[in-house]
Design a protein around this motif. Structure first.
Motif, PDB file in Angstrom:
ATOM      1  N   SER A   1       9.872  12.725 -25.403  1.00 45.80           N
ATOM      2  CA  SER A   1      10.334  12.807 -24.015  1.00 45.80           C
ATOM      3  C   SER A   1       9.426  13.681 -23.168  1.00 45.80           C
ATOM      4  CB  SER A   1      11.777  13.313 -23.954  1.00 45.80           C
ATOM      5  OG  SER A   1      11.839  14.673 -24.320  1.00 45.80           O
ATOM      6  N   ILE A   2       8.823  14.706 -23.773  1.00 47.01           N
ATOM      7  CA  ILE A   2       7.925  15.582 -23.028  1.00 47.01           C
ATOM      8  C   ILE A   2       6.512  14.996 -22.961  1.00 47.01           C
ATOM      9  CG2 ILE A   2       6.786  17.833 -23.088  1.00 47.01           C
ATOM     10  CD1 ILE A   2       9.386  18.979 -24.201  1.00 47.01           C
ATOM     11  N   GLY A   3       6.089  14.310 -24.024  1.00 50.24           N
ATOM     12  CA  GLY A   3       4.703  13.876 -24.120  1.00 50.24           C
ATOM     13  C   GLY A   3       4.370  12.515 -23.565  1.00 50.24           C
ATOM     14  N   TRP A   4       5.361  11.661 -23.274  1.00 50.27           N
ATOM     15  CA  TRP A   4       5.018  10.301 -22.839  1.00 50.27           C
ATOM     16  C   TRP A   4       4.247  10.257 -21.528  1.00 50.27           C
ATOM     17  CZ3 TRP A   4       6.383   7.811 -18.431  1.00 50.27           C
ATOM     18  CH2 TRP A   4       7.471   8.291 -17.727  1.00 50.27           C
ATOM     19  N   PRO A   5       4.506  11.116 -20.539  1.00 54.13           N
ATOM     20  CA  PRO A   5       3.691  11.023 -19.314  1.00 54.13           C
ATOM     21  C   PRO A   5       2.211  11.306 -19.564  1.00 54.13           C
ATOM     22  CG  PRO A   5       5.678  12.283 -18.893  1.00 54.13           C
ATOM     23  CD  PRO A   5       5.593  12.088 -20.365  1.00 54.13           C
ATOM     24  N   THR A   6       1.914  12.254 -20.436  1.00 55.77           N
ATOM     25  CA  THR A   6       0.522  12.559 -20.753  1.00 55.77           C
ATOM     26  C   THR A   6      -0.133  11.404 -21.492  1.00 55.77           C
ATOM     27  OG1 THR A   6       1.097  14.895 -20.895  1.00 55.77           O
ATOM     28  CG2 THR A   6      -0.977  14.213 -21.913  1.00 55.77           C
ATOM     29  N   ALA A   7       0.598  10.782 -22.407  1.00 55.07           N
ATOM     30  CA  ALA A   7       0.047   9.641 -23.145  1.00 55.07           C
ATOM     31  C   ALA A   7      -0.268   8.481 -22.213  1.00 55.07           C
ATOM     32  CB  ALA A   7       1.024   9.203 -24.233  1.00 55.07           C
ATOM     33  N   VAL A   8       0.623   8.183 -21.288  1.00 56.97           N
ATOM     34  CA  VAL A   8       0.392   7.100 -20.327  1.00 56.97           C
ATOM     35  C   VAL A   8      -0.812   7.434 -19.443  1.00 56.97           C
ATOM     36  CG1 VAL A   8       1.381   5.901 -18.334  1.00 56.97           C
ATOM     37  CG2 VAL A   8       2.765   6.287 -20.367  1.00 56.97           C
ATOM     38  N   SER A   9      -0.905   8.674 -19.012  1.00 62.72           N
ATOM     39  CA  SER A   9      -2.043   9.104 -18.200  1.00 62.72           C
ATOM     40  C   SER A   9      -3.354   8.943 -18.957  1.00 62.72           C
ATOM     41  CB  SER A   9      -1.856  10.557 -17.783  1.00 62.72           C
ATOM     42  OG  SER A   9      -2.999  11.044 -17.147  1.00 62.72           O
ATOM     43  N   ASP A  10      -3.366   9.314 -20.234  1.00 64.08           N
ATOM     44  CA  ASP A  10      -4.582   9.170 -21.049  1.00 64.08           C
ATOM     45  C   ASP A  10      -4.977   7.706 -21.214  1.00 64.08           C
ATOM     46  OD1 ASP A  10      -4.733  11.884 -21.305  1.00 64.08           O
ATOM     47  OD2 ASP A  10      -3.942  11.939 -23.345  1.00 64.08           O
ATOM     48  N   ILE A  11      -4.005   6.832 -21.378  1.00 67.10           N
ATOM     49  CA  ILE A  11      -4.297   5.397 -21.506  1.00 67.10           C
ATOM     50  C   ILE A  11      -4.942   4.871 -20.231  1.00 67.10           C
ATOM     51  CG2 ILE A  11      -3.221   3.120 -21.675  1.00 67.10           C
ATOM     52  CD1 ILE A  11      -1.222   4.434 -23.653  1.00 67.10           C
ATOM     53  N   PHE A  12      -4.382   5.226 -19.080  1.00 71.64           N
ATOM     54  CA  PHE A  12      -4.964   4.773 -17.814  1.00 71.64           C
ATOM     55  C   PHE A  12      -6.353   5.369 -17.589  1.00 71.64           C
ATOM     56  CE2 PHE A  12      -0.553   3.690 -16.483  1.00 71.64           C
ATOM     57  CZ  PHE A  12      -0.800   2.347 -16.237  1.00 71.64           C
ATOM     58  N   GLN A  13      -6.561   6.612 -17.986  1.00 73.46           N
ATOM     59  CA  GLN A  13      -7.878   7.234 -17.842  1.00 73.46           C
ATOM     60  C   GLN A  13      -8.906   6.515 -18.708  1.00 73.46           C
ATOM     61  OE1 GLN A  13      -8.480   9.750 -15.693  1.00 73.46           O
ATOM     62  NE2 GLN A  13     -10.642   9.616 -16.165  1.00 73.46           N
ATOM     63  N   THR A  14      -8.530   6.128 -19.918  1.00 73.77           N
ATOM     64  CA  THR A  14      -9.437   5.399 -20.800  1.00 73.77           C
ATOM     65  C   THR A  14      -9.778   4.035 -20.230  1.00 73.77           C
ATOM     66  OG1 THR A  14      -8.520   6.555 -22.706  1.00 73.77           O
ATOM     67  CG2 THR A  14      -9.729   4.523 -23.141  1.00 73.77           C
ATOM     68  N   ILE A  15      -8.784   3.332 -19.718  1.00 72.82           N
ATOM     69  CA  ILE A  15      -9.034   2.020 -19.101  1.00 72.82           C
ATOM     70  C   ILE A  15      -9.976   2.169 -17.909  1.00 72.82           C
ATOM     71  CG2 ILE A  15      -7.947   0.141 -17.811  1.00 72.82           C
ATOM     72  CD1 ILE A  15      -5.488   0.552 -19.655  1.00 72.82           C
ATOM     73  N   TYR A  16      -9.754   3.192 -17.098  1.00 73.12           N
ATOM     74  CA  TYR A  16     -10.615   3.446 -15.944  1.00 73.12           C
ATOM     75  C   TYR A  16     -12.059   3.693 -16.391  1.00 73.12           C
ATOM     76  CZ  TYR A  16     -12.780   5.872 -12.069  1.00 73.12           C
ATOM     77  OH  TYR A  16     -13.637   6.257 -11.088  1.00 73.12           O
ATOM     78  N   ASN A  17     -12.238   4.529 -17.414  1.00 70.60           N
ATOM     79  CA  ASN A  17     -13.590   4.840 -17.891  1.00 70.60           C
ATOM     80  C   ASN A  17     -14.286   3.617 -18.471  1.00 70.60           C
ATOM     81  OD1 ASN A  17     -13.547   7.523 -17.127  1.00 70.60           O
ATOM     82  ND2 ASN A  17     -12.659   8.189 -19.061  1.00 70.60           N
ATOM     83  N   LEU A  18     -13.555   2.782 -19.201  1.00 73.56           N
ATOM     84  CA  LEU A  18     -14.157   1.562 -19.737  1.00 73.56           C
ATOM     85  C   LEU A  18     -14.587   0.611 -18.621  1.00 73.56           C
ATOM     86  CD1 LEU A  18     -11.824   0.868 -22.787  1.00 73.56           C
ATOM     87  CD2 LEU A  18     -14.229   1.559 -22.835  1.00 73.56           C
ATOM     88  N   ALA A  19     -13.737   0.453 -17.617  1.00 75.65           N
ATOM     89  CA  ALA A  19     -14.099  -0.405 -16.486  1.00 75.65           C
ATOM     90  C   ALA A  19     -15.287   0.176 -15.721  1.00 75.65           C
ATOM     91  CB  ALA A  19     -12.899  -0.583 -15.557  1.00 75.65           C
ATOM     92  N   ASP A  20     -15.306   1.477 -15.570  1.00 75.10           N
ATOM     93  CA  ASP A  20     -16.394   2.137 -14.852  1.00 75.10           C
ATOM     94  C   ASP A  20     -17.728   1.928 -15.566  1.00 75.10           C
ATOM     95  OD1 ASP A  20     -17.477   3.760 -12.828  1.00 75.10           O
ATOM     96  OD2 ASP A  20     -17.354   5.520 -14.121  1.00 75.10           O
ATOM     97  N   ILE A  21     -17.771   2.139 -16.870  1.00 73.80           N
ATOM     98  CA  ILE A  21     -19.028   1.993 -17.597  1.00 73.80           C
ATOM     99  C   ILE A  21     -19.453   0.524 -17.648  1.00 73.80           C
ATOM    100  CG2 ILE A  21     -18.222   1.772 -19.980  1.00 73.80           C
ATOM    101  CD1 ILE A  21     -21.080   3.981 -18.824  1.00 73.80           C
ATOM    102  N   PHE A  22     -18.499  -0.396 -17.646  1.00 76.38           N
ATOM    103  CA  PHE A  22     -18.832  -1.821 -17.620  1.00 76.38           C
ATOM    104  C   PHE A  22     -19.613  -2.161 -16.348  1.00 76.38           C
ATOM    105  CE2 PHE A  22     -17.667  -6.089 -16.114  1.00 76.38           C
ATOM    106  CZ  PHE A  22     -18.199  -6.846 -17.136  1.00 76.38           C
ATOM    107  N   TRP A  23     -19.121  -1.694 -15.202  1.00 74.25           N
ATOM    108  CA  TRP A  23     -19.790  -2.016 -13.943  1.00 74.25           C
ATOM    109  C   TRP A  23     -21.081  -1.230 -13.755  1.00 74.25           C
ATOM    110  CZ3 TRP A  23     -18.633  -6.365 -11.889  1.00 74.25           C
ATOM    111  CH2 TRP A  23     -17.359  -6.885 -12.058  1.00 74.25           C
ATOM    112  N   VAL A  24     -21.125   0.006 -14.228  1.00 70.57           N
ATOM    113  CA  VAL A  24     -22.360   0.783 -14.135  1.00 70.57           C
ATOM    114  C   VAL A  24     -23.433   0.172 -15.029  1.00 70.57           C
ATOM    115  CG1 VAL A  24     -23.401   3.038 -14.607  1.00 70.57           C
ATOM    116  CG2 VAL A  24     -21.210   2.914 -13.456  1.00 70.57           C
ATOM    117  N   ALA A  25     -23.040  -0.354 -16.183  1.00 70.33           N
ATOM    118  CA  ALA A  25     -24.000  -0.962 -17.102  1.00 70.33           C
ATOM    119  C   ALA A  25     -24.692  -2.162 -16.469  1.00 70.33           C
ATOM    120  CB  ALA A  25     -23.305  -1.375 -18.391  1.00 70.33           C
ATOM    121  N   LYS A  26     -24.047  -2.838 -15.553  1.00 66.84           N
ATOM    122  CA  LYS A  26     -24.681  -3.968 -14.866  1.00 66.84           C
ATOM    123  C   LYS A  26     -25.802  -3.521 -13.933  1.00 66.84           C
ATOM    124  CE  LYS A  26     -20.904  -7.155 -15.174  1.00 66.84           C
ATOM    125  NZ  LYS A  26     -20.919  -8.573 -14.962  1.00 66.84           N
TER     126      LYS A  26
END
Length: 105
Positions: free
Chosen positions: A26-51
Motif C-alpha cells: 500500500s505504501i510502495g505502489w505509487p513509487t513502483a508505478v512511477s518507476d515503470i513510467f520513468q523506464t518507459i519514458y527513457n526507452l522511448a527517449d533513447i529510441f528517438w535519439v538513436a535515430k
C-alpha cells in the motif's frame, strides 16, 4: 491529504501493526508505478535519439550522470524533509514544535 482524528489513529495502527506485506504494497505502489513510467519514458527517449545518430546517444549518455546527481540531491532533500516532519508525528514529545519550524503555515 491530512488525516484527522480517528482516521489518523486507524491508519497509524494499520501501518504499525498490520500485515507487513499489505503495508509495504500500500505504501510502495505509487513509487513502483512511477518507476515503470520513468523506464518507459527513457526507452522511448533513447529510441528517438538513436535515430539522430550515435554521437547524440553518446551525448545523452555523458549528460546522464550530471542529471542523475541533481535528481539524487533533490530526492535526498525531500526525504530529509519528510523525515523531519514525520519524527514529531511518531513521537510528539521528542521535539517541541517539531515540524512547525519547517512549514509555519
Amino acid at each position: 491529504m491530512r488525516l484527522r482524528g480517528g482516521k489518523y489513529i486507524e491508519r497509524r495502527r494499520e501501518i504499525l501493526g498490520g500485515p507487513i506485506i499489505k503495508t509495504l504494497l500500500s505504501i510502495g505502489w505509487p513509487t513502483a508505478v512511477s518507476d515503470i513510467f520513468q523506464t518507459i519514458y527513457n526507452l522511448a527517449d533513447i529510441f528517438w535519439v538513436a535515430k539522430l545518430g550515435t554521437e547524440r546517444v553518446g551525448a545523452t549518455t555523458l549528460a546522464f550522470p550530471v542529471v542523475f546527481l541533481f535528481m539524487m540531491i533533490s530526492m535526498g532533500l525531500a526525504v530529509a524533509g519528510v523525515s523531519y516532519q514525520s519524527f514529531p508525528l511518531g513521537n510528539p514529545q521528542a521535539l517541541p514544535g517539531g515540524g512547525e519550524r519547517l512549514f509555519p503555515f
